[in-house]
Motif scaffolding. Structure first.
Motif, PDB file in Angstrom:
ATOM      1  N   ASN A   1       0.835  -1.205   0.000  1.00  0.00           N
ATOM      2  CA  ASN A   1       0.000   0.000   0.000  1.00  0.00           C
ATOM      3  C   ASN A   1       0.864   1.247   0.000  1.00  0.00           C
ATOM      4  OD1 ASN A   1      -2.571   1.271   0.004  1.00  0.00           O
ATOM      5  ND2 ASN A   1      -2.344   1.755   2.172  1.00  0.00           N
ATOM      6  N   VAL A   2       0.381   2.267  -0.663  1.00  0.00           N
ATOM      7  CA  VAL A   2       1.047   3.572  -0.729  1.00  0.00           C
ATOM      8  C   VAL A   2      -0.007   4.636  -0.457  1.00  0.00           C
ATOM      9  CG1 VAL A   2       2.337   5.206  -2.156  1.00  0.00           C
ATOM     10  CG2 VAL A   2       2.704   2.738  -2.426  1.00  0.00           C
ATOM     11  N   GLU A   3       0.317   5.559   0.439  1.00  0.00           N
ATOM     12  CA  GLU A   3      -0.666   6.563   0.814  1.00  0.00           C
ATOM     13  C   GLU A   3      -0.013   7.926   0.990  1.00  0.00           C
ATOM     14  OE1 GLU A   3      -4.169   7.123   4.210  1.00  0.00           O
ATOM     15  OE2 GLU A   3      -2.499   5.740   4.571  1.00  0.00           O
ATOM     16  N   GLY A   4      -0.519   8.914   0.256  1.00  0.00           N
ATOM     17  CA  GLY A   4      -0.134  10.291   0.476  1.00  0.00           C
ATOM     18  C   GLY A   4      -1.034  10.907   1.530  1.00  0.00           C
ATOM     19  N   ILE A   5      -0.453  11.630   2.476  1.00  0.00           N
ATOM     20  CA  ILE A   5      -1.210  12.193   3.597  1.00  0.00           C
ATOM     21  C   ILE A   5      -0.873  13.678   3.709  1.00  0.00           C
ATOM     22  CG2 ILE A   5      -1.647  12.084   6.079  1.00  0.00           C
ATOM     23  CD1 ILE A   5      -0.512   9.171   5.973  1.00  0.00           C
ATOM     24  N   SER A   6      -1.834  14.533   3.415  1.00  0.00           N
ATOM     25  CA  SER A   6      -1.603  15.972   3.514  1.00  0.00           C
ATOM     26  C   SER A   6      -2.052  16.481   4.878  1.00  0.00           C
ATOM     27  CB  SER A   6      -2.356  16.713   2.414  1.00  0.00           C
ATOM     28  OG  SER A   6      -1.758  16.467   1.163  1.00  0.00           O
ATOM     29  N   LEU A   7      -1.206  17.306   5.475  1.00  0.00           N
ATOM     30  CA  LEU A   7      -1.469  17.876   6.793  1.00  0.00           C
ATOM     31  C   LEU A   7      -1.386  19.389   6.706  1.00  0.00           C
ATOM     32  CD1 LEU A   7       0.862  15.542   8.927  1.00  0.00           C
ATOM     33  CD2 LEU A   7      -1.570  15.202   8.416  1.00  0.00           C
ATOM     34  N   ALA A   8      -2.276  20.070   7.426  1.00  0.00           N
ATOM     35  CA  ALA A   8      -2.243  21.529   7.470  1.00  0.00           C
ATOM     36  C   ALA A   8      -2.732  22.001   8.832  1.00  0.00           C
ATOM     37  CB  ALA A   8      -3.100  22.128   6.365  1.00  0.00           C
TER      38      ALA A   8
ATOM     39  N   ASP B   1       5.589  17.964  17.307  1.00  0.00           N
ATOM     40  CA  ASP B   1       4.748  16.940  17.934  1.00  0.00           C
ATOM     41  C   ASP B   1       4.551  15.690  17.089  1.00  0.00           C
ATOM     42  OD1 ASP B   1       4.422  18.845  19.932  1.00  0.00           O
ATOM     43  OD2 ASP B   1       2.519  19.580  19.114  1.00  0.00           O
ATOM     44  N   LEU B   2       4.820  15.757  15.787  1.00  0.00           N
ATOM     45  CA  LEU B   2       4.549  14.618  14.906  1.00  0.00           C
ATOM     46  C   LEU B   2       5.407  13.413  15.261  1.00  0.00           C
ATOM     47  CD1 LEU B   2       3.122  13.493  12.371  1.00  0.00           C
ATOM     48  CD2 LEU B   2       4.976  14.490  11.006  1.00  0.00           C
TER      49      LEU B   2
ATOM     50  N   ASN C   1       3.417   9.946  15.476  1.00  0.00           N
ATOM     51  CA  ASN C   1       2.252  10.136  16.337  1.00  0.00           C
ATOM     52  C   ASN C   1       0.993  10.201  15.463  1.00  0.00           C
ATOM     53  OD1 ASN C   1       0.204  11.102  18.032  1.00  0.00           O
ATOM     54  ND2 ASN C   1       1.629  12.333  19.252  1.00  0.00           N
ATOM     55  N   GLU C   2       0.248   9.121  15.439  1.00  0.00           N
ATOM     56  CA  GLU C   2      -0.937   9.049  14.586  1.00  0.00           C
ATOM     57  C   GLU C   2      -2.013  10.050  15.012  1.00  0.00           C
ATOM     58  OE1 GLU C   2      -1.443   7.420  11.845  1.00  0.00           O
ATOM     59  OE2 GLU C   2       0.387   6.215  11.804  1.00  0.00           O
ATOM     60  N   ASP C   3      -2.018  10.418  16.283  1.00  0.00           N
ATOM     61  CA  ASP C   3      -3.003  11.405  16.743  1.00  0.00           C
ATOM     62  C   ASP C   3      -2.786  12.757  16.062  1.00  0.00           C
ATOM     63  OD1 ASP C   3      -4.165   9.541  18.411  1.00  0.00           O
ATOM     64  OD2 ASP C   3      -3.034  10.166  20.187  1.00  0.00           O
ATOM     65  N   VAL C   4      -1.519  13.129  15.862  1.00  0.00           N
ATOM     66  CA  VAL C   4      -1.211  14.383  15.177  1.00  0.00           C
ATOM     67  C   VAL C   4      -1.674  14.313  13.731  1.00  0.00           C
ATOM     68  CG1 VAL C   4       0.651  15.911  14.421  1.00  0.00           C
ATOM     69  CG2 VAL C   4       0.712  14.929  16.708  1.00  0.00           C
ATOM     70  N   ILE C   5      -1.471  13.174  13.094  1.00  0.00           N
ATOM     71  CA  ILE C   5      -1.921  13.010  11.707  1.00  0.00           C
ATOM     72  C   ILE C   5      -3.437  13.143  11.621  1.00  0.00           C
ATOM     73  CG2 ILE C   5      -2.213  11.311   9.859  1.00  0.00           C
ATOM     74  CD1 ILE C   5       0.603  10.356  10.362  1.00  0.00           C
TER      75      ILE C   5
ATOM     76  N   VAL D   1       4.337  10.600   3.110  1.00  0.00           N
ATOM     77  CA  VAL D   1       4.122   9.385   2.332  1.00  0.00           C
ATOM     78  C   VAL D   1       4.281   8.192   3.268  1.00  0.00           C
ATOM     79  CG1 VAL D   1       4.898   7.958   0.407  1.00  0.00           C
ATOM     80  CG2 VAL D   1       4.998  10.458   0.223  1.00  0.00           C
ATOM     81  N   LYS D   2       3.273   7.347   3.268  1.00  0.00           N
ATOM     82  CA  LYS D   2       3.291   6.127   4.084  1.00  0.00           C
ATOM     83  C   LYS D   2       3.251   4.920   3.148  1.00  0.00           C
ATOM     84  CE  LYS D   2       0.642   3.764   7.740  1.00  0.00           C
ATOM     85  NZ  LYS D   2      -0.571   3.847   8.610  1.00  0.00           N
ATOM     86  N   ILE D   3       4.248   4.050   3.244  1.00  0.00           N
ATOM     87  CA  ILE D   3       4.334   2.864   2.392  1.00  0.00           C
ATOM     88  C   ILE D   3       4.366   1.622   3.278  1.00  0.00           C
ATOM     89  CG2 ILE D   3       5.680   1.622   0.661  1.00  0.00           C
ATOM     90  CD1 ILE D   3       6.682   4.263  -0.394  1.00  0.00           C
TER      91      ILE D   3
END
Length: 385
Positions: A5-12, A348-349, A375-379, A44-46
């Motif tokens: 699996n490949v996942e792009g994760i945008s944070l703001a 914090d990430l 830290n998945e909570d930050v995501i 990016v999470k792979i």
């Protein structure tokens, strides 16, 4: 081992109270409300079939969802591939847009984040830090400079410099580009405040034309400046050559460049003394090793750039700094865009893989991969839909 699996994760993270541009940008009064409205990044999470997960970061300045969508669009190319085949995967990704002129910008930033995540997986699979895979630990202790003293009025600027000294830094960088007289006065004040034993660098963020940059540079020679960073537009190679040949201060640039091709022109045509690519913008570890091979053949030191990124980019840059023998100092980002609101993507990430910081030097831990615990909570809190 195969990619599953490949996942792009945008944070703001919106900056609650509007701020003035803390660095030099053109048309600041118009652009600052967009450029500095939020802290942002794309991760990016792979994932793999052996349960190993890697993280990378795409260095973005605007529209992080654009980079995220590119990462997700390229997922079919990556699924089923061996994540340790980093060179082959990089060429596949680059080949998809190479003949369409995409040698820089969002697409290369997307490749960069993917590549960093693959090296994270590779290190974890082999149970070694990424810096060992990049060539070993050339710097058991990495000299670090605090970045940066921003545009916030003289009193605050001097207080920031003093805070850096109090933390144990022996080197620091300050932002300039507000105007020649203001800049020279600020540099003189900071130099007087911190004393002659602190290493001081300046960064204009491309804020000058060539004549102004030359005028300011001549004045800065009085204050023992270690380097003069990005004084002019990134693509003005003739201007960089003029500055390099006219000033006694080393000229540094490269954070706005992508891939070995742009850096080649900066070195050969621009005659810069130091290059500063960002591993999460310039193609990831795979490409940055090639950039280093290029720069070293011209005896031009390669220093890592971090900037206002998340902790993932900073960690990746630390591994590169540890491995490259000519990376004589590391940019340790210590100030956020807003002086009243910290950047949780930086602080914090995840914690950084730093074992100790003493007398201006960083000692890295030897954790596998990038050595991060995300830290998945930050995501979840800052994720864009």
């Amino acid at each position: 081992m195969k990619i599953t699996n490949v996942e792009g994760i945008s944070l703001a993270v919106p900056i609650k109270n509007a701020i003035k541009a803390p660095i030099s940008i053109p048309h600041a009064s118009e652009l600052e409300k967009v450029v500095f409205q939020e802290y942002r990044t794309t991760l990016v999470k792979i994932e793999t079939d052996e349960g190993i997960t890697g993280y990378g970061e795409c260095m973005v300045r605007l529209a992080p969802t654009a980079t995220r969508d590119i990462v997700n669009y390229m997922k079919p190319i990556l699924i089923g591939k061996d994540p340790t085949d980093t060179e082959y995967i990089w060429e596949l990704l680059f080949g998809a847009m190479m003949n369409r002129g995409h040698y820089q910008g969002f697409y290369i930033e997307a490749i960069s984040g993917i590549d960093v995540a693959l090296w994270d997986i590779k290190g974890k699979a082999l149970n070694v830090p990424v810096y060992k895979l990049l060539g070993g630990n050339s710097h058991p202790k990495i000299w670090a400079y605090a970045s940066s003293i921003r545009f916030r009025g003289m009193e605050t600027m001097l207080a920031t410099a003093q805070n850096f000294v109090d933390q144990g830094f022996t080197a620091m960088k300050m932002k300039i580009g507000q105007g020649s007289e203001t800049d020279v006065m600020a540099v003189a004040a900071v130099r007087e405040h911190v004393g002659k034993d602190i290493t001081l660098m300046v960064d204009a963020n491309c804020g000058y034309d060539v004549k102004t940059a030359l005028q300011v540079g001549k004045e800065l020679e009085k204050y023992n400046i270690r380097w003069y960073e990005e004084p002019i537009s990134p693509d003005d190679y003739e201007g960089y050559r003029r500055l390099s040949e006219s000033l006694n201060i080393p000229i540094a640039a490269g954070e706005a460049h992508f891939l070995r091709y742009g850096l080649k022109d900066l070195i050969v045509k621009g005659k810069v003394d130091i290059i500063q690519p960002n591993v999460c913008r310039a193609g990831g570890f795979t490409e940055c090793l090639k950039i280093h091979g290029l720069s070293s053949s011209f005896n031009v030191p390669y220093l890592t750039h971090t900037g206002s990124s998340s902790a993932v980019c900073i960690a990746a840059s630390l591994h590169l700094a540890a491995a490259l023998p000519d990376c004589f100092i590391f940019e340790d980002m210590q100030s956020d865009w807003s002086k009243d609101q910290k950047n949780p993507l930086r602080w914090d990430l995840t914690s950084l893989p730093i074992k100790s910081f003493k007398e201006g030097f960083i000692e890295l831990e030897d954790k596998p991969g990038l050595g991060l615990e995300i830290n998945e909570d930050v995501i979840q809190k800052h994720r864009l839909s």
